[in-house]
Write a protein that holds these residues in place. Structure first.
Motif, short mmCIF file in Angstrom:
data_model
loop_
_atom_site.label_atom_id
_atom_site.label_comp_id
_atom_site.label_asym_id
_atom_site.label_seq_id
_atom_site.Cartn_x
_atom_site.Cartn_y
_atom_site.Cartn_z
N ALA A 1 -1.38 -3.72 -19.79
CA ALA A 1 -0.41 -4.33 -18.88
C ALA A 1 -0.63 -3.81 -17.45
N ILE A 2 -0.91 -2.51 -17.32
CA ILE A 2 -1.11 -1.94 -15.98
C ILE A 2 -2.37 -2.54 -15.34
N HIS A 3 -3.44 -2.64 -16.13
CA HIS A 3 -4.70 -3.16 -15.57
C HIS A 3 -4.57 -4.64 -15.25
N ALA A 4 -3.87 -5.39 -16.12
CA ALA A 4 -3.64 -6.81 -15.85
C ALA A 4 -2.84 -6.94 -14.56
N LEU B 1 -2.10 7.79 -13.02
CA LEU B 1 -1.78 6.62 -12.21
C LEU B 1 -2.65 5.41 -12.57
N GLU B 2 -3.94 5.66 -12.85
CA GLU B 2 -4.85 4.53 -13.16
C GLU B 2 -4.78 4.15 -14.63
N ALA B 3 -3.93 4.84 -15.40
CA ALA B 3 -3.84 4.62 -16.84
C ALA B 3 -5.19 4.82 -17.50
N GLU B 4 -5.93 5.84 -17.03
CA GLU B 4 -7.24 6.14 -17.62
C GLU B 4 -7.17 7.32 -18.58
N ARG B 5 -6.21 8.22 -18.34
CA ARG B 5 -6.11 9.41 -19.19
C ARG B 5 -4.67 9.68 -19.60
N ILE B 6 -4.54 10.21 -20.81
CA ILE B 6 -3.23 10.68 -21.28
C ILE B 6 -3.00 12.06 -20.64
N THR B 7 -1.82 12.26 -20.07
CA THR B 7 -1.57 13.56 -19.44
C THR B 7 -0.77 14.50 -20.33
N LEU C 1 7.06 -2.78 -19.55
CA LEU C 1 5.65 -3.02 -19.28
C LEU C 1 4.92 -3.17 -20.61
N GLY C 2 4.25 -4.30 -20.78
CA GLY C 2 3.52 -4.53 -22.03
C GLY C 2 4.45 -4.47 -23.23
#
Lengths: 199, 210
Positions: free
Chosen positions: A183-186, A102-108, A63-64
């Motif tokens: 890549a996830i958002h695209a 899941l939304e690739a908004e935050r680093i866990t 991915l990406g």
């Protein structure tokens, strides 16, 4: 002439063949175990980075331009992402696993797979207290290093005496997260566009 | 057992531990001595790996000593040692994965540890299998003791621990420098100086009583 050479060197030749065969045997016997160790080092860290995920369920994808693991729970629900990324440290290569929601908004969270940084200084990047500072950072903007106790998300306190190691981890995380998030958002918008066409 | 002229098995065994200790008396094997003595676990794993290689290399070299050609002997020693080092490297990766990651390149580097090739040259290529084996055990013990004597103070002062278990009081400051390369050189230097001083004063006392 040839006979003389053989007379001199036959022992070396015989030993080389025997040792080669012995090493091939050892390799065949042990490499499944070694491979399992390498896999376990990655898959055991996935539940730590993505809460509720099951290591063996994770699925490796590209991915990406990065190696990414999709993390699933026991019921095959997709919970988040784990990126495997590496870069130059102070001594040698540093290899990290970076968890994303899941939304690739935050680093866990981040996990150090491999490092040979200086013991007592740069090796501090493996300490849980230090790594925890990355958890909760927003993936949208880069993580910054600060020299004093941070009071905002996306700020990480650099390790005293190990600026290069700290910067190296920061750079690996920022570059990998930016690539994969994009890549996830695209992928998501493409998927939504596809749904729209169908309706 | 045929007498081959050199020191007996018992002498070989004893000599390897203290009188001809590879680190303190011969100054061999300095690379692992300095590089992997930051903690006792790594040092003892290295000592074990080296002992395995030394024992196997000594025994095998002694078995084929009648076949060795003088000008090809070093080549044969290196071949033998490299084979056993590769085996021990794979075993560590299979059964002690974390430790093999920590030791990194220092396991393959056992191949160029002069201590092993010197035992093949001095003892195993000239003496019987039994003597070569007891030589290997003695020298390995000497090497393990030497590594432990350097790793213990480094881990204790640098990390407040022994074998990874905290033993020093919390209030005791940790001297990070002991874990860094300078700590290795300082510790080795002081211990070498101490060992030489003890050796000399023992010799002097012996000379005085004679």
């Amino acid at each position: 002439m040839a006979a003389n050479v053989l007379k001199q060197a036959w022992l070396v030749l015989v030993l080389a063949v025997c040792f080669g065969a012995a090493l091939a045997g050892v390799h065949v016997g042990l490499s499944p175990r070694i491979e399992a160790n390498r896999r376990a080092a990655i898959y055991d860290a996935i539940p730590v980075l993505v809460e509720g995920a099951v290591g063996e369920k994770a699925e490796q994808i590209e991915l990406g331009g990065r190696r990414v693991y999709r993390a699933y729970d026991a019921e095959q629900r997709h919970l988040g992402w784990v990126i495997q990324a590496s870069g130059d440290g102070f001594v040698d290569e540093v290899e990290l696993l970076i968890g994303l929601d899941l939304e690739a908004e935050r680093i866990t969270g981040i996990h150090v797979l491999q490092q040979s940084e200086t013991p007592g200084l740069g090796a501090g990047i493996t300490e849980q207290d230090w790594r925890e500072q990355f958890a909760g950072a927003e993936a949208e903007r880069p993580v910054r290093l600060v020299s004093e106790r941070p009071d905002e998300p996306n700020e990480v306190e650099a390790i005293t005496g190990a600026t290069v190691s700290s910067e190296s981890v920061r750079d690996i995380v920022n570059a990998a997260v930016a690539d994969v998030r994009e890549a996830i958002h695209a992928g998501e918008s493409a998927a939504q566009g596809g749904n729209g066409d169908g309706q | 057992m045929a007498n081959d002229g050199g020191p007996t098995a018992g002498e070989r065994f004893i000599r390897g531990i203290i009188p001809e200790n590879p680190v303190y008396r011969q100054l061999l094997g300095m690379c692992p001595t300095l590089a992997v003595t930051g903690n006792l676990q790594a040092a003892m794993t290295m000592a074990g790996a080296t002992a395995f290689v030394l024992f196997c290399a000594n025994v095998l070299t002694s078995l084929i000593r009648g076949l060795l050609k003088p000008h090809l002997r070093i080549l044969v020693f290196t071949l033998v040692i490299a084979t056993f080092v590769t085996i021990v490297d794979r075993i560590l990766q299979a059964y002690l994965y974390q430790m093999s990651q920590q030791l990194g390149p220092y396991v393959p580097l056992i191949i160029v540890n002069c201590m092993i090739i010197s035992r093949c040259e001095i003892c195993a290529s000239k003496q019987s299998v039994f003597r070569a084996a007891s030589d290997a055990v003695g020298v390995s013990l000497g090497f393990a003791l030497a590594l432990a004597s350097i790793a213990a103070p480094r881990e204790l002062l640098g990390d407040g621990a022994l074998f990874g278990f905290a033993v020093m009081p919390e209030a005791m400051p940790q001297w990070v420098i002991m874990l860094l390369p300078p700590g290795a050189f300082i510790t080795l230097g002081l211990l070498l100086g101490g060992a030489n001083w003890i050796g000399q004063s023992l010799n002097r006392r012996k000379a005085a009583t004679e």
